[in-house]
Design a protein around this motif. Structure first.
Motif, PDB file in Angstrom:
ATOM      1  N   ALA A 172       0.860  -1.174   0.000  1.00  0.00           N
ATOM      2  CA  ALA A 172       0.000   0.000   0.000  1.00  0.00           C
ATOM      3  C   ALA A 172       0.894   1.220   0.000  1.00  0.00           C
ATOM      4  CB  ALA A 172      -0.886  -0.004   1.235  1.00  0.00           C
ATOM      5  N   ARG A 226      -0.699   7.386   1.746  1.00  0.00           N
ATOM      6  CA  ARG A 226      -1.378   7.217   3.029  1.00  0.00           C
ATOM      7  C   ARG A 226      -2.706   7.968   3.034  1.00  0.00           C
ATOM      8  NH1 ARG A 226       1.172  11.793   7.040  1.00  0.00           N
ATOM      9  NH2 ARG A 226       3.055  12.070   5.868  1.00  0.00           N
ATOM     10  N   ASP A 273      -5.141   8.956   0.120  1.00  0.00           N
ATOM     11  CA  ASP A 273      -4.375   8.685  -1.097  1.00  0.00           C
ATOM     12  C   ASP A 273      -3.694   7.333  -1.082  1.00  0.00           C
ATOM     13  OD1 ASP A 273      -4.884  11.224  -2.277  1.00  0.00           O
ATOM     14  OD2 ASP A 273      -3.588  12.066  -0.743  1.00  0.00           O
ATOM     15  N   TYR A 301       4.949  -3.409  -6.914  1.00  0.00           N
ATOM     16  CA  TYR A 301       6.049  -2.462  -7.056  1.00  0.00           C
ATOM     17  C   TYR A 301       6.071  -1.917  -8.479  1.00  0.00           C
ATOM     18  CZ  TYR A 301      10.647  -0.367  -6.909  1.00  0.00           C
ATOM     19  OH  TYR A 301      11.677   0.519  -6.981  1.00  0.00           O
ATOM     20  N   MET A 333      -1.321  16.602   1.566  1.00  0.00           N
ATOM     21  CA  MET A 333      -0.824  15.384   0.904  1.00  0.00           C
ATOM     22  C   MET A 333      -1.567  15.174  -0.402  1.00  0.00           C
ATOM     23  SD  MET A 333       1.525  13.699   2.472  1.00  0.00           S
ATOM     24  CE  MET A 333       1.382  11.984   1.991  1.00  0.00           C
ATOM     25  N   SER A 334      -0.892  14.539  -1.296  1.00  0.00           N
ATOM     26  CA  SER A 334      -1.550  14.137  -2.523  1.00  0.00           C
ATOM     27  C   SER A 334      -0.951  12.814  -2.941  1.00  0.00           C
ATOM     28  CB  SER A 334      -1.334  15.202  -3.596  1.00  0.00           C
ATOM     29  OG  SER A 334       0.053  15.379  -3.769  1.00  0.00           O
ATOM     30  N   VAL A 335      -1.453  12.272  -4.039  1.00  0.00           N
ATOM     31  CA  VAL A 335      -0.918  10.998  -4.514  1.00  0.00           C
ATOM     32  C   VAL A 335       0.564  11.170  -4.807  1.00  0.00           C
ATOM     33  CG1 VAL A 335      -1.033   9.284  -6.340  1.00  0.00           C
ATOM     34  CG2 VAL A 335      -3.117  10.330  -5.469  1.00  0.00           C
ATOM     35  N   ARG A 336       1.362  10.320  -4.218  1.00  0.00           N
ATOM     36  CA  ARG A 336       2.812  10.470  -4.375  1.00  0.00           C
ATOM     37  C   ARG A 336       3.349   9.352  -5.261  1.00  0.00           C
ATOM     38  NH1 ARG A 336       5.957  13.060  -0.437  1.00  0.00           N
ATOM     39  NH2 ARG A 336       7.140  11.175   0.001  1.00  0.00           N
ATOM     40  N   ARG A 337       3.969   9.737  -6.329  1.00  0.00           N
ATOM     41  CA  ARG A 337       4.548   8.756  -7.255  1.00  0.00           C
ATOM     42  C   ARG A 337       6.019   9.091  -7.439  1.00  0.00           C
ATOM     43  NH1 ARG A 337      -0.190   6.885  -9.969  1.00  0.00           N
ATOM     44  NH2 ARG A 337      -1.299   6.143  -8.151  1.00  0.00           N
ATOM     45  N   LEU A 338       6.756   8.133  -7.951  1.00  0.00           N
ATOM     46  CA  LEU A 338       8.155   8.405  -8.263  1.00  0.00           C
ATOM     47  C   LEU A 338       8.218   9.408  -9.416  1.00  0.00           C
ATOM     48  CD1 LEU A 338       9.779   4.871  -8.075  1.00  0.00           C
ATOM     49  CD2 LEU A 338       9.548   6.589  -6.303  1.00  0.00           C
ATOM     50  N   ILE A 358      15.861   3.860  -3.885  1.00  0.00           N
ATOM     51  CA  ILE A 358      14.905   3.018  -3.156  1.00  0.00           C
ATOM     52  C   ILE A 358      15.273   1.557  -3.314  1.00  0.00           C
ATOM     53  CG2 ILE A 358      12.516   2.202  -3.221  1.00  0.00           C
ATOM     54  CD1 ILE A 358      11.719   5.137  -3.747  1.00  0.00           C
ATOM     55  N   ILE A 366       8.671  -3.312  -2.774  1.00  0.00           N
ATOM     56  CA  ILE A 366       7.407  -2.632  -2.485  1.00  0.00           C
ATOM     57  C   ILE A 366       7.375  -2.147  -1.037  1.00  0.00           C
ATOM     58  CG2 ILE A 366       6.253  -4.832  -2.002  1.00  0.00           C
ATOM     59  CD1 ILE A 366       4.484  -1.867  -3.570  1.00  0.00           C
ATOM     60  N   ARG A 367       8.016  -2.894  -0.120  1.00  0.00           N
ATOM     61  CA  ARG A 367       8.016  -2.490   1.299  1.00  0.00           C
ATOM     62  C   ARG A 367       8.724  -1.142   1.461  1.00  0.00           C
ATOM     63  NH1 ARG A 367       5.412  -6.846   1.850  1.00  0.00           N
ATOM     64  NH2 ARG A 367       3.827  -5.326   1.298  1.00  0.00           N
ATOM     65  N   LEU A 402       9.160   1.086  -0.966  1.00  0.00           N
ATOM     66  CA  LEU A 402       8.355   2.098  -1.664  1.00  0.00           C
ATOM     67  C   LEU A 402       7.207   2.571  -0.766  1.00  0.00           C
ATOM     68  CD1 LEU A 402       7.973   3.539  -4.438  1.00  0.00           C
ATOM     69  CD2 LEU A 402       6.268   1.800  -4.948  1.00  0.00           C
ATOM     70  N   GLU A 403       6.633   1.637  -0.015  1.00  0.00           N
ATOM     71  CA  GLU A 403       5.559   1.998   0.913  1.00  0.00           C
ATOM     72  C   GLU A 403       6.040   3.072   1.887  1.00  0.00           C
ATOM     73  OE1 GLU A 403       4.662  -1.804   2.692  1.00  0.00           O
ATOM     74  OE2 GLU A 403       2.787  -1.993   1.603  1.00  0.00           O
ATOM     75  N   THR A 455       6.778   6.487   0.137  1.00  0.00           N
ATOM     76  CA  THR A 455       5.604   7.266  -0.270  1.00  0.00           C
ATOM     77  C   THR A 455       4.763   7.666   0.926  1.00  0.00           C
ATOM     78  OG1 THR A 455       4.382   5.218  -0.652  1.00  0.00           O
ATOM     79  CG2 THR A 455       5.397   6.234  -2.565  1.00  0.00           C
ATOM     80  N   PHE A 456       4.967   7.018   2.070  1.00  0.00           N
ATOM     81  CA  PHE A 456       4.153   7.338   3.250  1.00  0.00           C
ATOM     82  C   PHE A 456       4.596   8.647   3.876  1.00  0.00           C
ATOM     83  CE2 PHE A 456       2.969   7.213   7.674  1.00  0.00           C
ATOM     84  CZ  PHE A 456       1.704   6.646   7.667  1.00  0.00           C
ATOM     85  N   TYR A 457       5.900   8.814   4.080  1.00  0.00           N
ATOM     86  CA  TYR A 457       6.394   9.980   4.816  1.00  0.00           C
ATOM     87  C   TYR A 457       6.658  11.141   3.877  1.00  0.00           C
ATOM     88  CZ  TYR A 457       6.989   6.839   8.733  1.00  0.00           C
ATOM     89  OH  TYR A 457       6.759   5.948   9.738  1.00  0.00           O
ATOM     90  N   SER A 458       6.106  12.307   4.217  1.00  0.00           N
ATOM     91  CA  SER A 458       6.321  13.459   3.346  1.00  0.00           C
ATOM     92  C   SER A 458       7.746  13.981   3.469  1.00  0.00           C
ATOM     93  CB  SER A 458       5.315  14.562   3.667  1.00  0.00           C
ATOM     94  OG  SER A 458       5.390  14.886   5.029  1.00  0.00           O
TER      95      SER A 458
END
Lengths: 686, 204
Positions: free
Chosen positions: A176, A179, A182, A188, B1-6, B60, B72-73, B75-76, B79-82
């Motif tokens: 996931a 947060r 969003d 991955y 916050m908004s959707v965060r992508r690479l 990453i 993925i862990r 990346l989680e 993307t979680f922490y601003s």
């Protein structure tokens, strides 16, 4: 044990039970989305809120609070849980309203409709209208592989899929990201999932966010006829439910069977559905001047009868393939006995398993559920992840509990758990047997990769020695376990479908000039060299049919009732779901008709009569769903065989997980999965 | 916050410098075997510091490999922490607090300055010096309005002193961190308005 009152009903439950389990014990169902019996507890959907007396004075997530967290009343009265109080009702309505805020109202075009937890629970626990007038959240759909389609607007973030891939599948494919509002479930960077169990995430998804891709927009669950049967894609014999509509198999789902597959099935089990419809043999064929031409049953049977009568018994052979049910193998054996040939074999891969060593020499004696009791494991020439992904998940489950040392001899592979790599071949195994310390309840898994070779018997002996010397045999524990790859194998070995006195084995039969006539009951993994006249009885136009001189169309496993014995020796019954296509018939009936054409009818006219004969000859087939255990003494006898020097490394038994049988090879979905997996292999090799 | 992508434009490779690698090994050694994943936030932070204050895909993946985690862990977490920037930022990365106390104390004026001088949020100026982002409360409400530039707080801002601050940063002149009007920590502006009988001029 702790006493607790649930809505006034007193129940006595273990103190480590969660409130949700205690409520279920008391007979009250708690709605839930994120909680799942076989996954870790997340506590993030909040649907299971209850009111408690003896705990904090607010609604409590019953999945995440255990019975021992509650205090008794002032006078020792047991703590109380309420599942129907006004507070609970209001809490559930509130949670449901929040869940539905961002959930699209697209049930009419959603494949989950009719079997959707959210739909059902909104009906029972929700309110009738929404107070939300703002825009709903929109989420991009993700690519996560060829088996699972995503509709991420519908996701309610229960994280069951994330926990499944991390815990059960062990590949950590999903996660996931982001947060709060969003938060998005994805793999991955939208890579395809890598697990052989990935199809299960669509079952776990309580809403229509993850759906089986090959079945999208095909039908509604209430249209389907549901038949509970047994899978034959590997030797585990997973419990499945096959849904059909009319004459068509629509989909395959797992059933719960804690002794075998818990509630998971592999992707091959689930998605070979399209393979049941393509490459089918729906009428008899006869080869004339090099080409197969369609023929009538009479013509085909007459051709076979003429050839049989012209051939001496010693030049006739009979082969049983990987997907045959016990009954038809038995019928073929009766036919062969009638003809008087000793050339019988069910081991088309050349595995050196032999009923003469006793039943314990070819069973997974530890049993699948027994894996969880094992203290250590030694894997010899097997890749359980490819040969039986669901059994591999059991091994991983045991490994996750800790204190479980796994050693491996054979090809190095990612098995989703850690292991000590001993080496590639028998040398390392012998070294290990000499030097290793005995372990409590050792599980010795020996795969077909070690057995399907000329010196396979020596490998079997080594495995038995490992079991005997390293703690694999003790009171109440027989850790000597053969992992089969073929669903038909154990049943056929139980029938002693192996060469009689002076008979040839499968590999010898396939040699050019060895035989003049071969009855091939669905053996597609063996190349029969030119020369012999081959009668192929089977369902799919695969290698066996291409080599055949006469094709007698049989039934695929969903089209016939029959017994299968899984790798642990459990006799299980499969049921007919639909009828075979065209002029194809159930295989036992084909053999019965063939015997009639030969002028010596087999002594049965129905499957029931055949089964009666079978049980008379082999009583253990009557004990459906049971295991008649093998004797440890047979394993000890096996261990006492003289050791034979072995050289070559153990080769993998399965090259390509997605192509192990004719049905899978006929499936376009499996081909897609295979291409993806091969691509990954190529990438990893770079 | 908004959707965060690479970020769409990624740097090709990322390797920890020898010093950072040594530092990371020391951090990993603090945890029991098999629990290396515990170091993921410090490891990402160090990677970000080394990589001009942003995390690339390569960074990453490097951290995932170093800690034996599924990608993925990591990346989680990223993307979680601003605090983890997923796209390049300016040499001076300005995080502006726009939460209620700062808003009441005039953060709008500061935003105006930023929009005029730096441009819209997340855009890096052509000289690569500045980029800015509005963030939630940074915990310095008593000296509002304030911004965080890289690791330091700059408080008690007005349009004028903030412009001067940016000028100094751009010219490479030394700047004063903390309050821009000479306040010490969170003491009141001017004189005491409460507890006057105990402290300050009114104390006995």
């Amino acid at each position: 044990m702790t006493k607790i009152l649930v809505d006034g009903v007193e129940v006595d439950v273990p103190s480590d039970f969660t409130l949700l389990q205690a409520c279920e014990q008391a007979g009250f169902e708690i709605p839930r989305f994120c909680y799942h019996e076989r996954l870790s507890i997340a506590g993030n959907c909040r649907m299971c809120l209850v009111e408690v007396k003896g705990g904090p004075p607010k609604p409590q997530a019953s999945c995440a609070m255990s019975v021992k967290d509650l205090r008794p009343g002032p006078n020792g009265a047991p703590p109380e849980v309420f599942t129907k109080s006004p507070m609970v009702k209001k809490a559930r309505e509130g949670v449901m309203e929040f869940l539905l805020i961002n959930h699209p109202l697209d049930c009419p075009i959603c494949d989950q409709g009719g079997e959707c937890d959210l739909q059902d629970q909104a009906l029972v626990f929700g309110v009738d209208s929404s107070r939300f007038h703002e825009n709903k959240r929109a989420v991009e759909d993700k690519y996560i592989g060829v088996l699972v389609k995503t509709e991420m607007n519908r996701c309610i973030h229960c994280t069951r899929c994330v926990r499944f891939t991390a815990e059960v599948a062990g590949t950590g494919d999903m996660g996931a990201i982001g947060r709060g509002e969003d938060m998005e479930i994805t793999t991955y960077l939208e890579s395809a999932m890598t697990s052989e169990l990935q199809g299960n995430v669509a079952d776990l998804c309580p809403v229509g966010a993850l759906l089986p891709k090959p079945q999208s927009f095909r039908g509604r669950p209430w249209e389907y006829q549901k038949t509970e049967t047994i899978d034959v894609m590997d030797a585990l014999g997973a419990a499945i439910r096959v849904d059909s509509r009319g004459r068509e198999v629509m989909r395959i789902l797992p059933r719960v069977n804690d002794l075998v597959n818990e509630e998971w099935i592999s992707d091959k089990t689930r998605q070979i559905v399209d393979g049941l419809k393509t490459q089918r043999l729906d009428r008899p064929y006869i080869r004339e001047s090099g080409r197969l031409r369609a023929a009538s049953w009479q013509e085909a049977l007459a051709a076979v009868a003429a050839k049989t009568k012209a051939t001496p018994a010693s030049r006739i052979g009979a082969l049983v393939g990987d997907l045959a049910a016990v009954e038809e193998s038995f019928a073929l054996k009766l036919l062969a006995e009638q003809l008087g040939t000793p050339n019988l074999d069910c081991r088309q891969d050349g595995a050196k398993l032999n009923p003469k060593f006793g039943r314990a020499s070819y069973l997974f004696n530890a049993t699948v559920a027994g894996i969880e009791q094992a203290g250590a494991a030694l894997i010899i020439g097997a890749n359980p992840r490819k040969e039986s992904p669901v059994l591999n998940a059991r091994l991983r489950k045991r490994w996750l509990k800790g204190d479980f040392k796994i050693s491996l001899v054979g090809e190095r592979a990612d098995l989703t758990y850690g292991y000590d790599y001993l080496g590639a071949g028998p040398e390392s195994l012998m070294q290990f047997i000499r030097s290793a310390k005995p372990a409590e309840k050792l599980l010795v898994i020996v795969g077909q990769g070690a057995l399907a070779r000329d010196d396979g018997e020596a490998a079997l002996t080594l495995a038995a020695q490992a079991a005997q010397n390293l703690g694999g045999l003790s009171d109440g524990w027989n850790g000597f376990s053969v992992l089969h790859t073929a669903a038909a194998r154990v049943g056929a070995l139980d029938l002693k479908f192996t060469p009689g006195a002076g008979g040839l084995d499968a590999r010898a039969m396939a040699k050019a000039g060895a035989l003049d006539l071969i009855f091939n009951l669905g053996a597609d993994e063996i190349a029969i060299e030119p020369g012999a006249f081959v009668v192929y009885i089977g369902a799919h136009g695969d290698r066996g049919a291409h080599r055949a001189d006469v094709i007698l169309p049989g039934a695929a496993y969903t089209e016939k009732s029959g017994l299968y014995v899984n790798t642990e020796g459990r006799v299980q019954r499969a049921f007919r779901v639909v009828f075979p296509p065209g002029e194809a018939r159930e295989d036992w009936a084909v053999l019965r008709a063939l015997s009639g054409a030969l002028g010596a009818p087999l002594p049965f006219d129905s499957l029931a009569a055949l089964r009666r004969r079978l049980v008379e000859a082999h009583p253990h087939f009557a004990q459906v769903d049971e295991i008649v255990p093998g004797e440890a003494a047979q394993v000890i006898a096996l261990a006492n065989h003289p050791a034979v020097a072995m050289k070559d490394s153990f080769a993998p038994a399965i090259e390509n997980f997605y192509f192990t049988n004719p049905i899978a090879r006929a499936s376009a979905v499996m081909a897609e999965c295979s291409a993806l997996a091969q691509g990954r292999l190529a990438q990893a090799a770079e | 916050m908004s959707v965060r992508r690479l970020a769409e434009k990624q740097s090709e490779t990322f390797e920890f410098t020898p010093e950072n690698k040594a530092w990371l090994d020391k951090q990993i050694a603090k945890y029991p075997d098999g629990r290396q994943a515990s170091v993921v936030v410090p490891a990402l932070w160090q990677a970000q510091k080394q990589n001009d204050n942003w995390l690339s895909q390569a960074a990453i993946e490097n951290v995932a490999d170093a800690l034996g985690m599924a990608k993925i862990r990591v990346l989680e977490i990223a993307t979680f922490y601003s605090m983890f920037n997923l796209a390049p930022v300016g040499k001076y990365f300005i995080q502006l607090c726009g939460t209620t106390p700062c808003l009441l104390a005039g953060s709008d004026e500061i935003i105006d300055v930023l929009q005029r001088r730096v441009g819209p949020q997340r855009r890096v100026t052509d000289d690569g010096l500045f980029s800015w982002l509005e963030v939630e409360c940074l915990g310095a409400s008593c000296t509002a309005p304030m911004v965080q530039i890289n690791d330091d707080y700059y408080e008690d801002l007005t349009a004028e002193n903030f412009e001067k601050l940016l000028d100094n940063l751009a010219a490479g002149r030394p700047v004063k961190t903390g309050s821009q009007i000479g306040r010490v920590s969170s003491e009141p502006v001017g004189k005491l308005t409460s507890l006057t009988s105990l402290y300050g001029d009114g104390a006995k």
